[in-house]
Write a protein that holds these residues in place. Structure first.
Motif, PDB file in Angstrom:
ATOM      1  N   GLY A 714       0.782  -1.252   0.060  1.00 36.51           N
ATOM      2  CA  GLY A 714       0.208  -0.205  -0.053  1.00 36.51           C
ATOM      3  C   GLY A 714       0.897   1.099   0.055  1.00 36.51           C
ATOM      4  N   PHE A 715       0.161   2.404   0.252  1.00 35.72           N
ATOM      5  CA  PHE A 715       0.863   3.606   0.451  1.00 35.72           C
ATOM      6  C   PHE A 715       0.339   4.572   1.534  1.00 35.72           C
ATOM      7  N   VAL A 716       1.186   5.139   2.448  1.00 36.73           N
ATOM      8  CA  VAL A 716       0.891   5.847   3.450  1.00 36.73           C
ATOM      9  C   VAL A 716       1.542   7.182   3.465  1.00 36.73           C
ATOM     10  N   LEU A 717       0.594   8.403   3.748  1.00 39.76           N
ATOM     11  CA  LEU A 717       1.135   9.750   3.708  1.00 39.76           C
ATOM     12  C   LEU A 717       2.121  10.014   4.736  1.00 39.76           C
ATOM     13  N   ARG A 718       2.915  10.750   4.522  1.00 36.05           N
ATOM     14  CA  ARG A 718       3.790  11.502   5.493  1.00 36.05           C
ATOM     15  C   ARG A 718       3.069  12.046   6.679  1.00 36.05           C
ATOM     16  N   ARG A 719       2.157  13.016   6.459  1.00 32.07           N
ATOM     17  CA  ARG A 719       1.420  13.695   7.544  1.00 32.07           C
ATOM     18  C   ARG A 719       0.636  12.795   8.323  1.00 32.07           C
ATOM     19  N   PRO A 752       8.176 -11.891  25.488  1.00 31.39           N
ATOM     20  CA  PRO A 752       7.870 -11.263  26.732  1.00 31.39           C
ATOM     21  C   PRO A 752       8.928 -10.073  26.812  1.00 31.39           C
ATOM     22  N   ASN A 753       8.153  -9.117  27.945  1.00 29.30           N
ATOM     23  CA  ASN A 753       8.584  -7.833  28.253  1.00 29.30           C
ATOM     24  C   ASN A 753       8.981  -6.870  27.106  1.00 29.30           C
ATOM     25  N   SER A 754       8.456  -7.086  25.716  1.00 23.51           N
ATOM     26  CA  SER A 754       8.688  -6.291  24.862  1.00 23.51           C
ATOM     27  C   SER A 754       7.876  -5.035  24.735  1.00 23.51           C
ATOM     28  N   PRO A 755       7.891  -4.040  24.362  1.00 18.07           N
ATOM     29  CA  PRO A 755       7.006  -2.752  24.421  1.00 18.07           C
ATOM     30  C   PRO A 755       5.855  -3.138  23.351  1.00 18.07           C
ATOM     31  N   PRO A 756       4.634  -2.727  23.735  1.00 16.31           N
ATOM     32  CA  PRO A 756       3.564  -2.963  22.685  1.00 16.31           C
ATOM     33  C   PRO A 756       3.688  -2.455  21.308  1.00 16.31           C
ATOM     34  N   PRO A 757       3.312  -3.009  20.378  1.00 11.90           N
ATOM     35  CA  PRO A 757       3.417  -2.745  19.008  1.00 11.90           C
ATOM     36  C   PRO A 757       2.350  -1.503  18.760  1.00 11.90           C
ATOM     37  N   LEU A 758       2.765  -1.011  17.658  1.00  7.34           N
ATOM     38  CA  LEU A 758       1.737   0.239  17.085  1.00  7.34           C
ATOM     39  C   LEU A 758       1.388  -0.415  15.638  1.00  7.34           C
ATOM     40  N   LYS A 759      -0.172  -0.601  15.516  1.00  6.76           N
ATOM     41  CA  LYS A 759      -0.711  -0.830  14.225  1.00  6.76           C
ATOM     42  C   LYS A 759      -1.037   0.314  13.558  1.00  6.76           C
ATOM     43  N   LEU A 760      -0.864   0.391  12.508  1.00 10.78           N
ATOM     44  CA  LEU A 760      -1.088   1.671  11.403  1.00 10.78           C
ATOM     45  C   LEU A 760      -1.808   1.344  10.093  1.00 10.78           C
ATOM     46  N   ARG A 761      -2.353   0.141  10.099  1.00 12.11           N
ATOM     47  CA  ARG A 761      -3.057  -0.390   9.055  1.00 12.11           C
ATOM     48  C   ARG A 761      -3.966   0.697   8.319  1.00 12.11           C
ATOM     49  N   GLY A 762      -4.588   1.446   9.397  1.00 13.65           N
ATOM     50  CA  GLY A 762      -5.823   2.028   9.111  1.00 13.65           C
ATOM     51  C   GLY A 762      -5.602   3.426   8.379  1.00 13.65           C
ATOM     52  N   ILE A 763      -4.238   3.905   8.407  1.00  9.27           N
ATOM     53  CA  ILE A 763      -4.013   5.107   7.794  1.00  9.27           C
ATOM     54  C   ILE A 763      -3.029   4.736   6.358  1.00  9.27           C
ATOM     55  N   MET A 764      -3.160   3.460   5.838  1.00 13.02           N
ATOM     56  CA  MET A 764      -2.493   3.022   4.737  1.00 13.02           C
ATOM     57  C   MET A 764      -3.596   2.774   3.662  1.00 13.02           C
ATOM     58  N   ASP A 765      -3.307   3.446   2.407  1.00 13.87           N
ATOM     59  CA  ASP A 765      -3.978   3.086   1.290  1.00 13.87           C
ATOM     60  C   ASP A 765      -3.728   1.590   0.784  1.00 13.87           C
ATOM     61  N   LEU A 766      -4.816   1.096   0.846  1.00 20.12           N
ATOM     62  CA  LEU A 766      -4.773  -0.314   0.338  1.00 20.12           C
ATOM     63  C   LEU A 766      -4.657  -0.808  -1.091  1.00 20.12           C
ATOM     64  N   SER A 767      -5.138   0.454  -1.877  1.00 25.48           N
ATOM     65  CA  SER A 767      -5.223   0.305  -3.306  1.00 25.48           C
ATOM     66  C   SER A 767      -4.730   1.484  -3.959  1.00 25.48           C
ATOM     67  N   PRO A 768      -3.309   1.598  -4.041  1.00 20.90           N
ATOM     68  CA  PRO A 768      -2.628   2.781  -4.563  1.00 20.90           C
ATOM     69  C   PRO A 768      -2.611   2.620  -6.094  1.00 20.90           C
ATOM     70  N   PHE A 769      -2.823   3.693  -6.834  1.00 16.23           N
ATOM     71  CA  PHE A 769      -2.886   3.554  -8.408  1.00 16.23           C
ATOM     72  C   PHE A 769      -1.461   2.946  -8.813  1.00 16.23           C
ATOM     73  N   THR A 770      -1.521   2.150  -9.446  1.00 14.41           N
ATOM     74  CA  THR A 770      -0.336   1.517 -10.086  1.00 14.41           C
ATOM     75  C   THR A 770      -0.417   1.497 -11.780  1.00 14.41           C
ATOM     76  N   VAL A 771       0.943   1.644 -12.281  1.00 13.95           N
ATOM     77  CA  VAL A 771       0.970   1.197 -13.671  1.00 13.95           C
ATOM     78  C   VAL A 771       2.118   0.445 -13.934  1.00 13.95           C
ATOM     79  N   THR A 772       2.357  -0.184 -15.082  1.00 14.64           N
ATOM     80  CA  THR A 772       3.717  -1.021 -15.258  1.00 14.64           C
ATOM     81  C   THR A 772       4.779  -0.003 -15.683  1.00 14.64           C
ATOM     82  N   ASP A 773       6.002  -0.327 -15.785  1.00 15.71           N
ATOM     83  CA  ASP A 773       7.137   0.590 -16.278  1.00 15.71           C
ATOM     84  C   ASP A 773       6.996   0.855 -17.655  1.00 15.71           C
ATOM     85  N   HIS A 774       6.225  -0.168 -18.537  1.00 12.46           N
ATOM     86  CA  HIS A 774       6.192   0.393 -19.908  1.00 12.46           C
ATOM     87  C   HIS A 774       4.936   0.884 -20.228  1.00 12.46           C
TER      88      HIS A 774
END
Length: 827
Positions: A714-719, A752-774
Motif C-alpha cells: 500500500g501507500f501511506v502519507l507522511r502527514r 515477553p517484556n517487549s513494548p506494545p507494538p503500533l498498528k497503523l494499517r488504518g492510515i494506509m491506502d490499500l489500493s494505490p494507483f499503479t501502472v507498469t514501467d512500460h
C-alpha cells in the motif's frame, strides 16, 4: 506470523479506469467503516476542489474478546492490537500547505458519508430529517453565497463610483453623493450640460474660488494626482500589512486551487475583507485595472468561508471545490451582470472538475447574486447590465471583414500583452523591483495620473470610457464622438443617417489614438502589482478604442464613397449603414478573447453585458479569430502564463502530450539515485519510521512486504504517519521508540517484556494507483489529469520499481517544452 496479502482484493488496474472505485479496499469480511478522520480539519482558506474523496479508515478487526493490556486484545493467547484509527484522529486525512489533495480518497469519503446517511434515514424520523437537510444544504449554501457576493459587489460598485468622482470634486449636499447622484435633484441642470450643477463643486472652485483659467486647471490637476496617490498608497499598504494574498487578479490561483492544490489563507476571512476594501481603492486610484477578476476572488472567499457552516463541505476538500466552482460563476455574474456567462466562464476557464449538479447549483447561485445586485441597483439605471446598448441598425454580411480584422488585432494584442506582462513580472520577481512594491505602485500611479488627466478619455474611469465608446450616437448626445454635421437631419428622425464627421470627432479620434497607446503600455506594467487588479476591463478598453476608431473610419468611408462596390446595394446615400458602437463592442470582445483565450463564455458575457443579442455572429467571428491568431503566436492565455510563472503545480487539461516516453523514463528513483525510501509491513520500529521521516522530505512512502521482495502492500502519507505516531505516544500506553510498527491485519505474538507494538494499517491506502514501467507517458498524464492523482506507483511483474508524482509530470512536460523544470516550485 501472518503476513498480509500484498495484492489488494480489488484490481488496481481496473481502478485506473474507474472514477467510482473508492481507492481503498476493505477486506471481504469487513463492511463497516469508521467515522471520518477530518474532525479537526484546519481551515484551509485556499481550499481546493476535489474530484473524489475516500475515507482513509481501517476495517474493524473481528471481536475476539478483550484483555487487560490497554490497546491490546488477545485471541487464543495471540495479542491483537487495537487500531488507534478506529476512532478519529485529529489531523489524519488533512493536507499540509502547498500540497495537492487526494481526489480519489476525498471522493470515496463523501460516498461513504452519503451511504451512511441514506442507510440511517430508514431507521428513524430524525435520521430522515437529517438526510433531507443534508440534501438541501447545498442549495442553501448557494443561496447564501449569491446573497453575500451580490451585496459585496453592489457595495464595491457604489463605493468605487463615489471615490472615482471624489478625485475631481465634492457634492455640497452630502459628500457621500457621487457626481451623477449629486446633480439628479438639481433644478438648474440642463440636458446638454447634465454633469454641471451648483451642488457639485470642483476642487479648484472650492480652494481658489474659480473654475476657469490656468490656476484652476493646475489645482484640479494636482488634486487629481494627490487623490490617486493616496488611494493607491492605502491599497498597497493594507495588502502588505494584513493580507498579501489579496493582491493581483486571483484567477490563476483559483484555477490552481480548483485543480486540487492547497494555499492556506488565500480564501480566508482577512483576504476577503482586505480585498474588498483595497479593490475599491485600487479602482478609484485610476490605475489601468478592473474589478471583475478580483470579484471572482471575492466570491470564492465568500464560498470558502460559508462552507464552514456545513459539515459535509467543511470536512471534504472535494465537495468544497464544487462550491468554489459555483462561486467563481457568481463572481462573473456580479462583475458583469451576466449570470449565464458566469456559469460558462467557470465551466470553460476556471473549473477542473464540474459535474452536472454543480452546473445547476452554479446557475442558481449566479441567479441569486444577479437578483441581489439588481435590487441594490448600483448603476442607478434600473438595469443589471453594465454597458447597455441599443443599436437601431442591423449589421451587413460584408461587415464581417472589418470584424475579422478586429479579431486579428485582438489576437496580436493579446499575445503581445501576455509576453510583455510575463517578462515584466519575471523582472519584478528576479530584480530589486520586487523588493519595493509600495514604491512601484506609487510610481505607476503617479505616471498614470499625470499622463491621464490631460486626456478626457483617460481621465474618466475605464468603465465610463467603454460605455461611451459602445454608445450609438443620437441627436441629443453631447459627446465629442457624436459631434457630426446634422444639417440634413430632421429632428423627428429616429434613425440618424451616416453623416460627415465634425471637427470634434477628429479631435476625439486623436485623443482616442493617444489613449489607445497609453492603455496598451500602462496595462502591461499595472497587471501583477501588489494591489487587486483585474484584466477584463482594461483589455476591453483597448479593443473598444480600436473598434470605435475603425467604426468611425468605416462610417466616413461609406458616407464619402457609397458608390464603391462594397457599399453598393446596401448603403445608399442618406441611409444609416455603419454603427461605430458595434465595432467598439466587437473590438472589446476580440481583445479580451486574445488575452484570456475564452470563446463561448466570452460571447455570452458580451451579449449579456450589452444586451446586444442580435450581434452574436459578429462577436463569435471576432472571438474565434482572436483566439486562432493568439494561439498561433503563443499557446498560453494570461492566467496559464501566470500559473507557470509562479510555479504552481497545475496540469493544464488543454495541452496535448505527444512525445513517446515511458513511465520508466520519468519515474524516480533514476539509475544514479539512491533506492526508493519504503516502509516494510512488519519489520520496522517507531524509531526507524521516525528516522525515515526526519531524513527525507517526501510526502508519502510505499509500503512493501520486505526489502527483498519489494512486493507492494500500500501507500501511506507522511502527514498521516507523523500524526498517528504522535497520537499513539499520547493515547496508547507503552509506545516507545523500540515498539514495532505493523501495517498488517493481524499482529504476530510479541516476545515477553517487549513494548506494545503500533498498528497503523488504518492510515494506509490499500489500493494505490499503479501502472507498469512500460506504460506510455501520454496515458499516465491522462490518468493524472482525469483522476487528479497525487502520485502513481510503478511496478514490474508485481514488484515496486519507483514512483511518479504530479511534480515529476510537470517537470517532464516543462523539459519537453524546453522550459526550466525547476520552475515548478511546489510539491
Amino acid at each position: 506470523m501472518f503476513p498480509a496479502d500484498p495484492h489488494c482484493p480489488c484490481s488496481k488496474e481496473l481502478q485506473v479506469l474507474s472514477m467510482d472505485n473508492t481507492g481503498y479496499c476493505n477486506d471481504s469480511f469487513n463492511s463497516i467503516r469508521s467515522s471520518t478522520s477530518d474532525e479537526d480539519m484546519v481551515e484551509i482558506a485556499g481550499s481546493t476542489l476535489d474530484f473524489s474523496n475516500t475515507e482513509d479508515v481501517p476495517p474493524l478487526d473481528r471481536d475476539y474478546g478483550s484483555g487487560d493490556n490497554p490497546g491490546m486484545e488477545e485471541v487464543n493467547g495471540v495479542p491483537k492490537l487495537m487500531d488507534l484509527l478506529d476512532e478519529p484522529v485529529p489531523g489524519v486525512g488533512t493536507y499540509e500547505d502547498f500540497n495537492t489533495i487526494d481526489w480519489v480518497r476525498e471522493k470515496s469519503k463523501d460516498r461513504d458519508r452519503h451511504r451512511e446517511i441514506t442507510s440511517k434515514s430508514k431507521e428513524s424520523t430524525w435520521a430522515l430529517v437529517n438526510s433531507v437537510c443534508d440534501a438541501f444544504s447545498g442549495w442553501l449554501l448557494m443561496l447564501l453565497i449569491g446573497l453575500m457576493s451580490g451585496a459585496l459587489a453592489g457595495g464595491i460598485d457604489i463605493s468605487a463610483h463615489w471615490m472615482t468622482d471624489l478625485k475631481e470634486g465634492v457634492c455640497l449636499n452630502g459628500f457621500w453623493f457621487n457626481h451623477e447622484h449629486c446633480c439628479w435633484t438639481s433644478n438648474e441642470t440642463t440636458f446638454q450640460e447634465r454633469d454641471k450643477c451648483p451642488q457639485w463643486k470642483s476642487w479648484a472652485e472650492l480652494i481658489i474660488g474659480t473654475t476657469e483659467g490656468p490656476f484652476a486647471y493646475i489645482m484640479n490637476y494636482l488634486m487629481y494626482v494627490c487623490w490617486a496617490l493616496l488611494f493607491s498608497f492605502l491599497a498597497v499598504t493594507l495588502v502588505r500589512a494584513f493580507a498579501p494574498y489579496a493582491c493581483g487578479s486571483g484567477i490563476p490561483e483559483i484555477k490552481t486551487i480548483l485543480s486540487g492544490f492547497i494555499i492556506r489563507g488565500y480564501l480566508g476571512k482577512w483576504t476577503l475583507v482586505i480585498k474588498t476594501i483595497t479593490l475599491v481603492l485600487a479602482v478609484s486610484s485610476g490605475l489601468s485595472l478592473g474589478k471583475e477578476g478580483p470579484l471572482v476572488h471575492v466570491a470564492c472567499c465568500c464560498g470558502n468561508i460559508l462552507c464552514h457552516l456545513f459539515t459535509k463541505y467543511r470536512k471534504n476538500e472535494a465537495k468544497r471545490r464544487e462550491v468554489l466552482s459555483a462561486a467563481a460563476a457568481v463572481g462573473v455574474s456580479v462583475a458583469f451582470g451576466a449570470p449565464i456567462g458566469g456559469v460558462l466562464f467557470s465551466l470553460e476557464e476556471v473549473s477542473y472538475y464540474f459535474p452536472l449538479k454543480t452546473l445547476w447549483r452554479s446557475f442558481f447561485a449566479a441567479l441569486v447574486a444577479a437578483f441581489t445586485l439588481r435590487s441594490i441597483n448600483p448603476f442607478g439605471n434600473s438595469r443589471l447590465v453594465l454597458f447597455y446598448v441599443e443599436f437601431h441598425t442591423p449589421w451587413h454580411l460584408l461587415e464581417l471583414v472589418p470584424f475579422i480584422l478586429l479579431g486579428i488585432f485582438g489576437g496580436i494584442w493579446g499575445a503581445f500583452f501576455i509576453r510583455a506582462n510575463i517578462a515584466w513580472c519575471r523582472r519584478r520577481k528576479t530584480t530589486w523591483l520586487g523588493h519595493y512594491p509600495v514604491l512601484e505602485v506609487l510610481v505607476v500611479t503617479a505616471v498614470t495620473a499625470v499622463v491621464a488627466f490631460p486626456n478626457s478619455y483617460t481621465r474618466t474611469s475605464t468603465s465610463e470610457l467603454i460605455s461611451e465608446l459602445f454608445n450609438d450616437c443620437g441627436l441629443l448626445d453631447s459627446s465629442k464622438l457624436c459631434n457630426y454635421d446634422n444639417a440634413n437631419v430632421t429632428k423627428s428622425s429616429n434613425e440618424l443617417p451616416d453623416r460627415p464627421a465634425g471637427n470634434d470627432v477628429y479631435t476625439a479620434m486623436w485623443q482616442l489614438s493617444l489613449a489607445l497607446v497609453f492603455k496598451m503600455l500602462i496595462t502591461v506594467v499595472t497587471f501583477g502589482m501588489k494591489v487587486p487588479s483585474g484584466l477584463f476591463i482594461p483589455s476591453m478598453a483597448v479593443g473598444a478604442i480600436a473598434g470605435r476608431l475603425l467604426g468611425i473610419g468605416m462610417e466616413q468611408l461609406a458616407y464619402y464613397h457609397h458608390d464603391w462596390a462594397i457599399f453598393r446595394g446596401w448603403c445608399s446615400p442618406g441611409a444609416d449603414c455603419i454603427t461605430p458602437g458595434l465595432y467598439a463592442m466587437v473590438g472589446a470582445a476580440a481583445c479580451l478573447g486574445g488575452v484570456t483565450r475564452m470563446t463561448v463564455s466570452l460571447v455570452v458575457i458580451m451579449f449579456e453585458l450589452t444586451g446586444g443579442l442580435e450581434y452574436i455572429v459578429p462577436l463569435m467571428a471576432a472571438a474565434m479569430t482572436s483566439k486562432w491568431v493568439a494561439d498561433a503566436i503563443g499557446r498560453e492565455g494570461i492566467y496559464e502564463a501566470h500559473i507557470r510563472l509562479n510555479g504552481y503545480p497545475f496540469l493544464e487539461a488543454k495541452e496535448e502530450f505527444s512525445h513517446k516516453t515511458l513511465a520508466m523514463d520519468v519515474m524516480r528513483p533514476r539509475r544514479s539515485d539512491p533506492p526508493l525510501s519504503v516502509l516494510t509491513q512488519d519489520g520496522m520500529t517507531v524509531e526507524d519510521v521516525e528516522t525515515m521521516i526526519t531524513d527525507t522530505t517526501y510526502s508519502g512512502f510505499p509500503v512493501v512486504v520486505s526489502h527483498e521482495s519489494q512486493r507492494l502492500v500500500g501507500f501511506v502519507l507522511r502527514r498521516d504517519l507523523t500524526i498517528s505516531i504522535d497520537n499513539a505516544r499520547q493515547r496508547q500506553d507503552g509506545i516507545v521508540s523500540t515498539s514495532r510498527v505493523f501495517f498488517t491485519e493481524y499482529t504476530p505474538p510479541q516476545p515477553p517484556n517487549s513494548p506494545p507494538p503500533l498498528k497503523l494499517r488504518g492510515i494506509m491506502d490499500l489500493s494505490p494507483f499503479t501502472v507498469t514501467d512500460h506504460t506510455a507517458m501520454d496515458i499516465v498524464v491522462d490518468i493524472f489529469r482525469k483522476l487528479g492523482l497525487r502520485q502513481c506507483l510503478i511496478t514490474h511483474n508485481g514488484r515496486l520499481l519507483g514512483i511518479i508524482t504530479k511534480k515529476d509530470i510537470l517537470k517532464h512536460v516543462a523539459q519537453i517544452a524546453n522550459r526550466d523544470p525547476d520552475s515548478i516550485l511546489f510539491n
